[in-house]
Design a protein around this motif. Structure first.
Motif, PDB file in Angstrom:
ATOM      1  N   ALA A  33       0.843  -1.197   0.000  1.00 31.75           N
ATOM      2  CA  ALA A  33       0.000   0.000   0.000  1.00 31.75           C
ATOM      3  C   ALA A  33       0.873   1.240   0.000  1.00 31.75           C
ATOM      4  O   ALA A  33       1.522   1.552   1.002  1.00 31.75           O
ATOM      5  N   SER A  34       0.901   1.945  -1.116  1.00 28.69           N
ATOM      6  CA  SER A  34       1.768   3.121  -1.262  1.00 28.69           C
ATOM      7  C   SER A  34       1.332   3.940  -2.459  1.00 28.69           C
ATOM      8  O   SER A  34       0.898   3.380  -3.476  1.00 28.69           O
ATOM      9  N   GLY A  35       1.482   5.250  -2.368  1.00 28.91           N
ATOM     10  CA  GLY A  35       1.238   6.083  -3.534  1.00 28.91           C
ATOM     11  C   GLY A  35       2.178   5.755  -4.672  1.00 28.91           C
ATOM     12  O   GLY A  35       1.848   5.945  -5.848  1.00 28.91           O
ATOM     13  N   TRP A  36       3.363   5.235  -4.332  1.00 29.16           N
ATOM     14  CA  TRP A  36       4.346   4.892  -5.364  1.00 29.16           C
ATOM     15  C   TRP A  36       3.916   3.693  -6.195  1.00 29.16           C
ATOM     16  O   TRP A  36       4.498   3.439  -7.261  1.00 29.16           O
ATOM     17  N   MET A  37       2.912   2.942  -5.733  1.00 32.23           N
ATOM     18  CA  MET A  37       2.420   1.812  -6.513  1.00 32.23           C
ATOM     19  C   MET A  37       1.678   2.273  -7.767  1.00 32.23           C
ATOM     20  O   MET A  37       1.279   1.473  -8.608  1.00 32.23           O
ATOM     21  N   HIS A  38       1.486   3.582  -7.893  1.00 32.88           N
ATOM     22  CA  HIS A  38       0.949   4.161  -9.121  1.00 32.88           C
ATOM     23  C   HIS A  38       1.925   3.964 -10.278  1.00 32.88           C
ATOM     24  O   HIS A  38       1.530   3.992 -11.452  1.00 32.88           O
ATOM     25  N   VAL A  39       3.196   3.783  -9.938  1.00 36.86           N
ATOM     26  CA  VAL A  39       4.239   3.565 -10.941  1.00 36.86           C
ATOM     27  C   VAL A  39       4.476   2.053 -11.057  1.00 36.86           C
ATOM     28  O   VAL A  39       5.017   1.424 -10.149  1.00 36.86           O
ATOM     29  N   ARG A  40       4.063   1.478 -12.155  1.00 34.01           N
ATOM     30  CA  ARG A  40       4.098   0.016 -12.309  1.00 34.01           C
ATOM     31  C   ARG A  40       5.502  -0.560 -12.167  1.00 34.01           C
ATOM     32  O   ARG A  40       5.682  -1.660 -11.641  1.00 34.01           O
ATOM     33  N   GLN A  41       6.493   0.184 -12.665  1.00 29.70           N
ATOM     34  CA  GLN A  41       7.865  -0.334 -12.592  1.00 29.70           C
ATOM     35  C   GLN A  41       8.305  -0.540 -11.147  1.00 29.70           C
ATOM     36  O   GLN A  41       9.065  -1.459 -10.841  1.00 29.70           O
ATOM     37  N   ARG A  42       7.836   0.332 -10.236  1.00 27.36           N
ATOM     38  CA  ARG A  42       8.213   0.205  -8.824  1.00 27.36           C
ATOM     39  C   ARG A  42       7.580  -1.046  -8.229  1.00 27.36           C
ATOM     40  O   ARG A  42       8.212  -1.755  -7.445  1.00 27.36           O
ATOM     41  N   ALA A  43       6.317  -1.290  -8.585  1.00 30.64           N
ATOM     42  CA  ALA A  43       5.646  -2.488  -8.078  1.00 30.64           C
ATOM     43  C   ALA A  43       6.351  -3.744  -8.585  1.00 30.64           C
ATOM     44  O   ALA A  43       6.602  -4.687  -7.819  1.00 30.64           O
ATOM     45  N   LYS A  44       6.691  -3.758  -9.858  1.00 30.57           N
ATOM     46  CA  LYS A  44       7.357  -4.915 -10.445  1.00 30.57           C
ATOM     47  C   LYS A  44       8.720  -5.153  -9.814  1.00 30.57           C
ATOM     48  O   LYS A  44       9.098  -6.286  -9.518  1.00 30.57           O
ATOM     49  N   ALA A  45       9.466  -4.058  -9.596  1.00 26.69           N
ATOM     50  CA  ALA A  45      10.799  -4.174  -9.009  1.00 26.69           C
ATOM     51  C   ALA A  45      10.748  -4.744  -7.594  1.00 26.69           C
ATOM     52  O   ALA A  45      11.695  -5.397  -7.151  1.00 26.69           O
ATOM     53  N   ARG A  46       9.677  -4.474  -6.861  1.00 33.32           N
ATOM     54  CA  ARG A  46       9.538  -4.981  -5.499  1.00 33.32           C
ATOM     55  C   ARG A  46       8.905  -6.358  -5.427  1.00 33.32           C
ATOM     56  O   ARG A  46       8.711  -6.901  -4.343  1.00 33.32           O
ATOM     57  N   GLY A  47       8.540  -6.933  -6.579  1.00 32.69           N
ATOM     58  CA  GLY A  47       7.903  -8.238  -6.599  1.00 32.69           C
ATOM     59  C   GLY A  47       6.485  -8.206  -6.053  1.00 32.69           C
ATOM     60  O   GLY A  47       5.999  -9.195  -5.503  1.00 32.69           O
ATOM     61  N   VAL A  48       5.823  -7.060  -6.218  1.00 38.65           N
ATOM     62  CA  VAL A  48       4.464  -6.888  -5.705  1.00 38.65           C
ATOM     63  C   VAL A  48       3.462  -7.437  -6.715  1.00 38.65           C
ATOM     64  O   VAL A  48       3.412  -6.993  -7.863  1.00 38.65           O
TER      65      VAL A  48
END
Length: 252
Positions: free
Chosen positions: A168-183
């Protein structure tokens, strides 16, 4: 009061008929666990700009909670583990889940429980909370587990039955960040104002001068100029850009 987390505040300074307001971090979306942000009319306003880019137009938190609950119903044999910070974000997620009609026990990493007990002692109702740290693996199957972001991909998470990793984060709006974290299931829920809320807040204060800090200053200063408001970057020495995706950052 400043609508960020329980206990946060703005600073108002007045001198010779002039008023300056330092907001700190704030959000404008409703949060059942803290008082709403209060717009204070002023001559000078100091605002954050964590999401100070037009691309950051964040969805309704209730919609994101709906995504989570839909996934829980879709995969009842799996455990959904949601990364969230102990102060503010965890309690907000719990309240949003309860408001959405989820009243099953919630499982919490041990690091999150003390702050939740503090919130409860101050009158915030969170429902039944159980420790995920001491629970048997099978007990949590089909449930929702809340844990610090650093724990969701750690050895600690391996004890969860077939986990669906969420953050849960505003940064999850950026798909690359979610992918990089294995979310697997990103939840775009932030405790910071998005682009539209930043502009609305700056306009509502009536300030003729706005200092911008903590984030993307250039885009917001440009937008303020088009609103006939003088903007300038306020750079704090030693104040690094915070990122909720990192274990060292403050909640976003």
């Amino acid at each position: 009061p400043a609508g960020h987390v329980l206990g946060s505040a703005q600073v108002v300074m007045e001198y010779r008929g002039q008023r300056a307001v330092v907001s700190g971090d704030y959000k404008r979306a409703p949060d059942p666990t803290c008082v709403p942000f209060e717009v204070v009319p002023c001559d000078l306003f100091v605002t954050e700009a964590t999401f100070g880019l037009p691309v950051f137009r964040l969805p309704d938190p209730a919609h994101e909670i709906g995504k989570l609950l839909h996934d829980v119903r879709l995969f009842p044999e799996r455990t959904h583990v949601v990364g969230c910070y102990a102060l503010g974000k965890c309690q907000r997620l719990i309240a949003l889940l309860r408001n959405a009609g989820y009243h099953d026990p919630l499982w919490l990493h041990g690091a999150l429980l003390p702050m939740c007990r503090l919130y409860e002692s101050l009158g915030i109702t969170l429902g039944e909370l159980r420790s995920a740290t001491v629970a048997q693996k099978g007990e949590m199957r089909g449930g929702i587990v809340l844990a610090p972001p650093s724990a969701i991909a750690d050895r600690w998470a391996r004890r969860l039955p077939d986990p669906v990793v969420c953050l849960a984060s505003g940064w999850m709006h950026v798909r690359q960040r979610a992918k990089a974290r294995g979310v697997e299931l990103p939840l775009v829920i932030s405790d910071h104002a998005d682009w539209d809320a930043l502009l609305d807040t700056c306009r509502a204060t009536g300030a003729k001068e706005i200092w911008v800090t903590h984030g993307r200053e250039d885009a917001l200063i440009h937008a303020l100029g088009k609103m006939q408001i003088q903007g300038r970057a306020l750079r704090l020495i030693g104040y690094e850009d915070e990122d909720e995706d990192l274990t060292t950052g403050a909640p976003a």
